[in-house]
Design a protein around this motif. Structure first.
Motif, PDB file in Angstrom:
ATOM      1  N   THR A 428       0.747  -1.166   0.034  1.00 22.23           N
ATOM      2  CA  THR A 428       0.213  -0.058   0.025  1.00 22.23           C
ATOM      3  C   THR A 428       0.930   1.321  -0.048  1.00 22.23           C
ATOM      4  O   THR A 428       1.966   1.354   0.788  1.00 22.23           O
ATOM      5  CB  THR A 428      -0.889   0.081   1.281  1.00 22.23           C
ATOM      6  N   VAL A 429       0.412   1.975  -0.993  1.00 20.68           N
ATOM      7  CA  VAL A 429       1.327   3.340  -0.970  1.00 20.68           C
ATOM      8  C   VAL A 429       0.381   4.594  -0.644  1.00 20.68           C
ATOM      9  O   VAL A 429      -0.702   4.639  -1.052  1.00 20.68           O
ATOM     10  CB  VAL A 429       1.873   3.433  -2.492  1.00 20.68           C
ATOM     11  N   GLU A 492      -0.372   9.600  12.806  1.00 19.23           N
ATOM     12  CA  GLU A 492      -0.598   8.659  13.794  1.00 19.23           C
ATOM     13  C   GLU A 492      -1.230   7.697  13.235  1.00 19.23           C
ATOM     14  O   GLU A 492      -0.872   6.248  13.210  1.00 19.23           O
ATOM     15  CB  GLU A 492      -1.772   9.108  14.873  1.00 19.23           C
ATOM     16  N   ARG A 493      -2.200   7.756  12.149  1.00 22.63           N
ATOM     17  CA  ARG A 493      -2.813   6.742  11.214  1.00 22.63           C
ATOM     18  C   ARG A 493      -1.797   6.217  10.230  1.00 22.63           C
ATOM     19  O   ARG A 493      -1.895   4.910  10.109  1.00 22.63           O
ATOM     20  CB  ARG A 493      -3.841   7.546  10.280  1.00 22.63           C
ATOM     21  N   LEU A 494      -0.786   6.875   9.922  1.00 25.27           N
ATOM     22  CA  LEU A 494       0.225   6.104   8.847  1.00 25.27           C
ATOM     23  C   LEU A 494       1.013   5.169   9.650  1.00 25.27           C
ATOM     24  O   LEU A 494       1.445   3.978   9.382  1.00 25.27           O
ATOM     25  CB  LEU A 494       0.807   7.112   8.142  1.00 25.27           C
ATOM     26  N   LEU A 495       1.165   5.661  11.021  1.00 23.78           N
ATOM     27  CA  LEU A 495       2.258   4.915  11.939  1.00 23.78           C
ATOM     28  C   LEU A 495       1.648   3.649  12.096  1.00 23.78           C
ATOM     29  O   LEU A 495       2.305   2.665  12.615  1.00 23.78           O
ATOM     30  CB  LEU A 495       2.573   5.931  13.102  1.00 23.78           C
ATOM     31  N   GLY A 496       0.329   3.928  12.567  1.00 19.10           N
ATOM     32  CA  GLY A 496      -0.417   2.583  13.144  1.00 19.10           C
ATOM     33  C   GLY A 496      -0.916   1.696  12.064  1.00 19.10           C
ATOM     34  O   GLY A 496      -1.591   0.587  12.145  1.00 19.10           O
ATOM     35  N   GLU A 498       0.153  -0.963   9.346  1.00 20.00           N
ATOM     36  CA  GLU A 498       0.936  -1.766   8.869  1.00 20.00           C
ATOM     37  C   GLU A 498       1.160  -2.154   7.401  1.00 20.00           C
ATOM     38  O   GLU A 498       2.286  -2.429   6.845  1.00 20.00           O
ATOM     39  CB  GLU A 498       1.183  -3.051   9.653  1.00 20.00           C
ATOM     40  N   SER A 499      -0.014  -2.014   6.786  1.00 22.86           N
ATOM     41  CA  SER A 499      -0.024  -2.294   5.291  1.00 22.86           C
ATOM     42  C   SER A 499       0.474  -1.126   4.720  1.00 22.86           C
ATOM     43  O   SER A 499       1.057  -1.655   3.524  1.00 22.86           O
ATOM     44  CB  SER A 499      -1.398  -2.576   5.043  1.00 22.86           C
ATOM     45  N   ALA A 559       9.159   3.776  11.959  1.00 24.56           N
ATOM     46  CA  ALA A 559       7.885   2.488  11.878  1.00 24.56           C
ATOM     47  C   ALA A 559       8.096   1.556  10.425  1.00 24.56           C
ATOM     48  O   ALA A 559       7.268   0.794  10.229  1.00 24.56           O
ATOM     49  CB  ALA A 559       6.730   3.233  11.785  1.00 24.56           C
ATOM     50  N   ASP A 560       9.381   1.667   9.985  1.00 26.32           N
ATOM     51  CA  ASP A 560       9.891   0.822   8.777  1.00 26.32           C
ATOM     52  C   ASP A 560       8.887   1.309   7.572  1.00 26.32           C
ATOM     53  O   ASP A 560       8.577   0.208   6.845  1.00 26.32           O
ATOM     54  CB  ASP A 560       9.441  -0.596   9.171  1.00 26.32           C
ATOM     55  N   LYS A 561       8.787   2.533   7.399  1.00 24.34           N
ATOM     56  CA  LYS A 561       8.246   2.919   6.167  1.00 24.34           C
ATOM     57  C   LYS A 561       9.237   3.577   5.211  1.00 24.34           C
ATOM     58  O   LYS A 561      10.060   4.044   5.764  1.00 24.34           O
ATOM     59  CB  LYS A 561       7.054   4.120   6.344  1.00 24.34           C
ATOM     60  N   GLN A 562       8.956   3.230   4.211  1.00 30.83           N
ATOM     61  CA  GLN A 562       9.938   3.979   3.119  1.00 30.83           C
ATOM     62  C   GLN A 562       9.285   5.414   2.721  1.00 30.83           C
ATOM     63  O   GLN A 562       7.985   5.638   2.291  1.00 30.83           O
ATOM     64  CB  GLN A 562       9.952   3.292   1.591  1.00 30.83           C
TER      65      GLN A 562
END
Length: 675
Positions: A428-429, A492-496, A498-499, A559-562
């Motif tokens: 998911t991007v 906060e929504r993006l951090l929470g 995981e997809s 949070a391991d997001k690119q």
């Protein structure tokens, strides 16, 4: 001896007000606040209308006569300018612009233009330079004041003197407070709303009522008896006139308007209405024959100049050549004189006839012009005026967006065909940002679907992707409420979630760093603050911007997001669609739809410096600069491979957005290959 109500000095004040506005619109060097001439007009109108109504018997019949005379004062010249604009529009304007002109005509002739433009276009917005009847907003405010004043005078005879005074000051204070509150919370409504301008008229009304009560004015216009007024001296008159003359060089479009900054010139105008008629330097200046002549032309000058400027922009673009501007200014004077002597004055005399015939003729003419505007609007700007082959080549907002397949199947559009990125399958991007991010939504979603990926959008106009920063429009205004859900809550929504594996951040970054819109303060000032209660400062914008972006990137990467940071596209000093269509219609080279690369680089300099620092701080951060897609040599263009890629002066259309998505696809493939 009968009392003469003519005041030569008021004609001079009218001349100054009109010239302020006209020269401001012509871009006279340094006259950044010439728009305040309209506020002085309102003060003068309040003075004159109060005088007229004060001399009436306040009966319903007398007040209806007053309104009839006001219509004959304003409508003939107004109708002539509108008719000339419609004729020009029929000959030269493209269907969309002609359709808008038809709608403007309807609102202008019904004295509702201020409400129409409040719902449609801000006075200082970039799009406003293409609205031929935009300046009729002030006539809407004035017409609405006439009605309110007439209604007020209906009841004034049944009020005690004390009630009149209390009522007057209550209305003034409420209008001032409303103007100030809306200036902070809704600047466009504050500018156009008649209730936020009421206090300006009432300054003039107070001056007229004061003179009438104290019997200061005699038949030769000299203040004779009142010791308080006489003792103030000519020095204050000179200071008031100097204030009005100097403030247009001090004020600028970014100020909170009309309150509090319009208060000073309006009070100065009120003082001159009270005092400038006594002998002295001020009366000599304002009553000079040249000033009286220009004062007589002031209404026509105001009506005529703006359509000429707008129509010239349709031909030359937003930056009209200096020689053309000079010719237009001289033409404005000549046409204004013609309107005054051939239309305005004769029609006013015609309307004074004691028969129904003039009013039937006038009503018939107004009905015909209204019908023309309505017909133009209903017929969508009469597109049949142009050959279908030409219309087919023109850009039009609202057309169905191109599909990814259509773009990639056309060799000439290879610049906008994104690559496939196999690693995206099943991910998911998310994109987070303001209206520049919204411009990427559709093309990005199509491309991700083709790559078996999901898409999430967290975008809202004028709301940058930054947490724990509050946007304010003035030093004392509350934070922009619409942006609050797109700050910390979005993070906060993006951090929470995981997809979400990739987060794209993009915006019109320079707006928030500098606090100003490119080239023109169209949307006022943008302040950043670290708390809702902080009094902001533009000097702190860049530091707050950088700190917020650093924290946002740091938390997303933790949070391991690119994280992908997309820079700003070049902002233009012209409307991309209008420039493209004008070039096609005139069979000119579309490459002329360009802006100097030096100006773009200067605008993007601070953004690029901050992004370079962030990339050094966060090695895994992917930074994309889309500007090179549109810039080559010494220019940045809104047309690529013969196709327009902008939908206004700063937003990409779908084709331009696909070109940025291609950059993103290449960057992701390069990063995947490196990893």
């Amino acid at each position: 001896m009968p009392t003469s109500h003519f005041r030569a000095d008021i004609q001079g004040l009218r001349a100054i007000s009109a010239l302020m506005v006209v020269l401001f619109h012509f871009g006279f060097p340094g006259l950044s606040g010439g728009f305040l001439g309209v506020d002085i007009f309102f003060v003068i109108s309040g003075f004159l209308i109060t005088q007229i109504l004060h001399r009436s018997d306040h009966s319903l019949t007398d007040l209806l006569v007053f309104l009839r005379k006001r219509v004959w004062r304003l409508a003939p010249a107004q109708t002539a300018v509108i008719l000339a604009s419609l004729v020009y529009g029929y000959l030269y304007l493209l269907p969309d612009d002609f359709d808008e002109l038809g709608q403007e005509n309807l609102s202008s002739l019904t004295f509702w233009a201020n409400i129409y433009f409040n719902n449609d276009s801000g006075y200082f917005a970039r799009d406003a330079i293409y609205r031929p009847l935009l300046h009729f907003w002030s006539l809407g405010v004035e017409g609405q004041f006439y009605v309110l004043a007439a209604i007020a005078f209906l009841f004034i005879n049944v009020m005690s003197q004390k009630t009149k005074k209390i009522g007057f000051w209550v209305v003034v204070i409420l209008s001032l407070v409303l103007a100030q509150v809306l200036a902070f919370t809704d600047p466009k409504t504050a500018f156009y709303n008649p209730l936020t301008r009421l206090w300006e008229f009432m300054i003039g009304g107070f001056a007229a009522a004061y003179l009438a009560r104290e019997r200061i004015e005699t038949e030769n216009g000299i203040f004779s008896r009142h010791r308080t007024v006489r003792s103030a001296g000519s020095l204050f008159d000179v200071l008031a006139l100097a204030t009005i003359l100097l403030l247009p060089f001090v004020y600028s479009e970014g100020l909170s308007w009309p309150m509090p900054f319009a208060l000073v010139p309006c009070l100065a105008a009120g003082w001159l209405l009270l005092n400038a008629n006594r002998p002295g330097l001020t009366r000599a200046v304002l009553s000079h024959p040249a000033m009286i002549f220009l004062g007589n032309l002031s209404y026509a000058l105001y009506l005529v100049h703006w359509p000429l400027i707008v129509f010239a922009r349709f031909h030359y673009g937003p930056e009209i050549p200096l020689s053309v501007q000079a010719a237009l200014f001289l033409l404005t004077i000549a046409l204004s004189a013609a309107v005054y002597y051939l239309i305005e004055s004769p029609c006013r005399a015609f309307g004074r006839r004691r028969s129904a015939f003039p009013h039937l003729i006038g009503a018939g003419v107004l009905a015909c012009i209204l019908g023309l505007g309505l017909y133009v609007h209903i017929q969508d700007g009469l597109p049949d005026r142009f050959p279908k082959s030409i219309l087919a080549e023109l850009e039009k907002p609202g057309l169905p967006p191109p599909s990814l397949r259509d773009i990639c199947d056309e060799p000439k559009l290879a610049f906008a065909c994104p690559e496939r990125v196999p690693s995206l399958a099943g991910t998911t991007v998310a994109i987070w940002g303001d209206s520049h991010a919204m411009a990427l939504d559709g093309p990005l979603a199509q491309w991700l679907e083709a790559n078996a990926a999901s898409f999430a959008s967290f975008t809202h106009d004028s709301c940058p992707p930054m947490a724990d920063v509050y946007l304010k429009s003035s030093l004392l205004s509350p934070p922009k409420q619409k942006c609050l859900p797109y700050g910390r809550p979005t993070l906060e929504r993006l951090l929470g979630d995981e997809s979400v594996q990739i987060v794209v951040l993009t915006a019109r970054w320079a707006n928030y760093i500098t606090g100003h819109v490119f080239d023109k303060d169209a949307a006022g000032t943008i302040y950043l603050a670290s708390s809702p209660w902080e009094v902001p400062s533009l000097d702190r914008n860049q530091a707050l911007f950088q700190n917020s972006l650093e924290n946002t990137i740091s938390q997303l990467q933790a949070a391991d997001k690119q994280v992908v940071l997309i820079g700003s596209v070049p902002e233009l000093n012209f409307d991309g669609i209008r420039c493209f269509n004008r070039s096609r219609l005139q069979e000119a080279d579309v490459s002329a739809c360009a802006i100097s690369k030096d100006r773009v680089d200067a605008r993007l300099q601070s953004t690029r410096q901050i992004f370079a620092g962030l990339q050094a701080e966060f090695p895994d951060l992917l930074v994309i600069d889309p500007a090179p897609l549109f810039c080559s040599g010494s220019a940045c263009r809104s047309v690529l491979e013969g196709r327009n890629v902008y939908r206004d002066d700063n937003h990409l259309n779908d084709l331009g957005a696909f070109a940025v998505v291609k950059d993103l696809s290449q960057a992701l493939n390069t990063r995947q290959g490196r990893d």
